[in-house]
Every structure is written in structure tokens, then in C-alpha cells.
Design an enzyme around this catalytic site. Structure first.
Site, short mmCIF file in Angstrom:
data_model
loop_
_atom_site.label_atom_id
_atom_site.label_comp_id
_atom_site.label_asym_id
_atom_site.label_seq_id
_atom_site.Cartn_x
_atom_site.Cartn_y
_atom_site.Cartn_z
N ARG A 230 0.85 -1.19 0.00
CA ARG A 230 0.00 0.00 0.00
C ARG A 230 0.88 1.24 0.00
O ARG A 230 1.95 1.25 0.62
CB ARG A 230 -0.87 0.03 1.25
CG ARG A 230 -2.08 -0.87 1.20
CD ARG A 230 -3.14 -0.37 0.22
NE ARG A 230 -4.29 -1.24 0.20
CZ ARG A 230 -4.47 -2.24 -0.68
NH1 ARG A 230 -3.57 -2.48 -1.61
NH2 ARG A 230 -5.55 -2.98 -0.63
N HIS A 278 -0.83 0.75 -9.70
CA HIS A 278 -1.54 -0.15 -8.79
C HIS A 278 -2.20 -1.30 -9.58
O HIS A 278 -3.38 -1.60 -9.42
CB HIS A 278 -2.60 0.61 -7.96
CG HIS A 278 -3.02 -0.12 -6.71
ND1 HIS A 278 -3.32 0.52 -5.53
CD2 HIS A 278 -3.17 -1.44 -6.45
CE1 HIS A 278 -3.67 -0.37 -4.60
NE2 HIS A 278 -3.58 -1.58 -5.16
C1 GLV Z 1 -5.20 -4.61 -4.14
O1 GLV Z 1 -4.66 -3.60 -3.90
C2 GLV Z 1 -5.59 -5.59 -3.18
O2 GLV Z 1 -5.70 -5.29 -1.98
O3 GLV Z 1 -5.83 -6.75 -3.58
#
Ligand code: GLV
Length: 315
Positions: A230, A278
Site C-alpha cells: 500500500r 496499482h
Molecule cells: C489490491 O490492492 C488488493 O488489496 O488486492
């Protein structure tokens, strides 16, 4: 009985895939909730704070992601079970991302791409995989699967987790007490930690300065950071400073303090930094809807749910 899909930019795609599975479930996409009393289940990604508590008959929340920080930030999250998304499709995607980026930096690809842009043919020595120590920060499903894949390629492996783990072929360290020893023997740091109050900002200048500089003697110009956990785990100004100071040789980041990464961010243009949007592990409509309907079926049948979140732990 209805399933509400809420928050994800792909909610309509998830709904279409779930409807194609013919579960007989009424599937709705927020904000078109219909009668709120009908909503029993929610498949959610970062739902607006306070919205989930407005469904009086909600029984189960399924997270679109493996991480659940996007739910935990709601102080009024209803007190119903939360299930994290854990699926071989998601895990394989993450493993392939992490292996790709470990290999990319082990093979000094940032430098070769730079040389290519300059039309320069220049041999540079690279370490063998057996000379590189990959440190996995986070030994959950994804960390463990990544360890297996990297092991097969010959890398030396170490791992760090909140509580003690024992993984074959991985030198394991745990807790705050084990962190420095873990870092001091790590050439490539791979982070898949969940975001919790304990891990927020953990990837900072101090941590980066503790990575091994020993790799320099093995043909690798310095330590590497790969973060696919994250964005709030990292302090981006510290990463840039460490890169510029040569404390860090290169980095790959899939997650950012602010997403989407603003166009003005200096991260975009750093020559030793790979930025991805992401996308390390996508929750595909087919896989997430299959998983969601399986959890709902289990819940309806009174069977134990899978991958239930421990709220006190935060993941
Ligand atoms: C993506 O960011 C997840 O948490 O799978």
C-alpha cells in the site's frame, strides 16, 4: 436478498460477471441500491465512509482487494464479518509482478534501458541470483507464494512478519526486534505488507538506510525497494532522497501515497524508479465474482467463511 457492489471503478463489470454465473442472487450496483432492506451482502472497494452502515440487513462484506484498509478507514463500518479476497488468480498475478521486478533490478535493467536510449553498447556485470538476498516484508499468502517462485530461480530468501513464521528455505525474522537483522541482510526488499496503524510509514529513510550495502561487492550497485503493498506504507520523499543519495540503487512502486499518482510527482521521471498504476494484482471480474458468490453460498449454508478479517489485527 441482494448483493450490492460498491466503490470499485469496475463495479459494473463485476456485476455483469456475477450475473453471468446465474446464482439467482439479485445484484445491484451502488448508488442504485433499490430497497435498502434487501441488501444482505456487499462487495466493496473503498466505499464512501458511513454508507455501509445504512443497510439494516447487511450480513457480510467482501473486500474487492486482499488488503482491507480501504474498509477499515470507515469508523462506522457495520459489525458484520469481513472477508478478504484471496484467490489463486490474484496471487499468481502478484507473484508474476514481484518476480518480474526482482529480476528487472537484479539484471540492472534501469541502466540498460538508459544505455539503449543513448544508443550505447556497454557490458555491465550482473550478480547471479544465488548472490542476491531478497527480503520479503510480509509473509502472507502473497509473500509466501513469491518466496517459492524466487527460490526456484535460485535467490537467497529471508522474510519478516509481525508474528513468528517458519517457511522452508526462508530465513525468517519477526516483529520490531527482528527488523534490523532482517534489513541488514537484504539486497532487494519486497513489500506486500498490509496497511495497519503499525505499518503506516514503515518504509522511510531510516528503514532504507538499514538495507545491506553488501550487494555492492556482488556486482549489484546497491539495495532495491519493491512495494506492491500500500502507498501509505511508504514515505515517498524519503525514497527519492535515498535514491539520490545512492543509498538505494533502484525501486519499483505499484502503490502511492496519493493515487492516481499526480502528474506533478517527481517519482514519474526518476531514472531508477519504475512506476506502475496499482496494477500488480488485478481483481478480475470473473475471479472476484466467483469468489464472492462462493462466500455467499457458504454463508447461506452456515459453513465457515474463508479469509475472515481479524478487525483487531487490521487484516
Ligand atoms: C489490491 O490492492 C488488493 O488489496 O488486492
Amino acid at each position: 436478498m441482494a448483493l450490492l457492489i460498491i466503490g470499485s471503478q469496475w463495479s459494473e463489470e463485476f456485476a455483469a460477471a456475477a450475473r453471468a454465473l446465474n446464482s439467482g442472487l439479485d445484484i445491484r450496483v451502488w448508488p442504485e441500491t433499490g430497497r435498502i432492506e434487501d441488501i444482505r451482502y456487499a462487495l466493496a472497494w473503498g466505499p464512501p465512509v458511513g454508507v455501509l452502515k445504512t443497510f439494516p440487513n447487511l450480513e457480510l462484506i467482501i473486500s474487492v482487494g486482499a488488503g482491507v484498509d480501504h474498509l477499515m478507514k470507515d469508523p462506522e463500518l457495520p459489525d458484520v464479518p469481513i472477508v478478504r479476497y484471496v484467490d489463486p488468480d490474484l496471487t499468481n498475478r502478484m507473484v508474476s509482478y514481484l518476480v518480474l521486478h526482482v529480476l528487472f533490478h537484479q539484471r540492472r535493467m534501469c541502466e540498460f534501458l538508459e544505455l539503449q536510449r543513448e544508443r550505447k553498447w556497454e557490458f555491465r556485470p550482473e550478480p547471479g541470483t544465488h548472490e542476491v538476498r531478497v527480503g520479503l516484508m510480509g509473509l502472507g499468502v502473497m509473500g509466501e507464494a513469491t518466496a517459492k517462485a524466487l527460490k526456484a530461480l535460485g535467490f537467497q530468501l529471508r522474510g519478516w512478519s509481525r508474528s513468528e513464521r517458519n517457511l522452508e528455505g526462508v530465513e525468517c525474522f519477526a516483529g520490531q526486534g527482528g527488523l534490523d537483522a532482517f534489513l541488514s541482510g537484504t539486497d532487494i526488499l519486497v513489500c506486500t505488507l498490509p496497511l495497519t496503524p503499525d505499518t503506516r510509514g514503515i518504509i522511510n529513510r531510516d528503514l532504507l538506510s538499514k538495507l545491506s550495502q553488501h550487494g555492492r561487492h556482488q556486482r549489484m550497485p546497491g539495495p532495491v525497494l519493491i512495494n506492491a503493498g500500500r502507498g501509505a506504507l511508504q514515505i515517498e520523499a524519503d525514497i527519492l532522497a535515498a535514491l539520490d543519495a545512492g543509498e538505494l540503487y533502484a525501486a519499483s512502486l505499484d502503490v502511492f501515497e496519493v493515487e492516481p499518482l499526480p502528474a506533478s510527482s517527481p517519482l514519474w521521471s526518476h531514472p531508477r524508479l519504475i512506476v506502475t498504476p496499482h496494477n500488480a494484482a488485478e481483481s478480475t471480474p470473473e475471479a472476484i465474482s466467483r469468489y464472492t458468490l462462493r462466500q455467499i453460498r457458504r454463508h447461506q449454508a452456515g459453513e465457515p467463511l474463508e479469509n475472515v478479517v481479524d478487525r483487531a489485527r487490521g487484516y
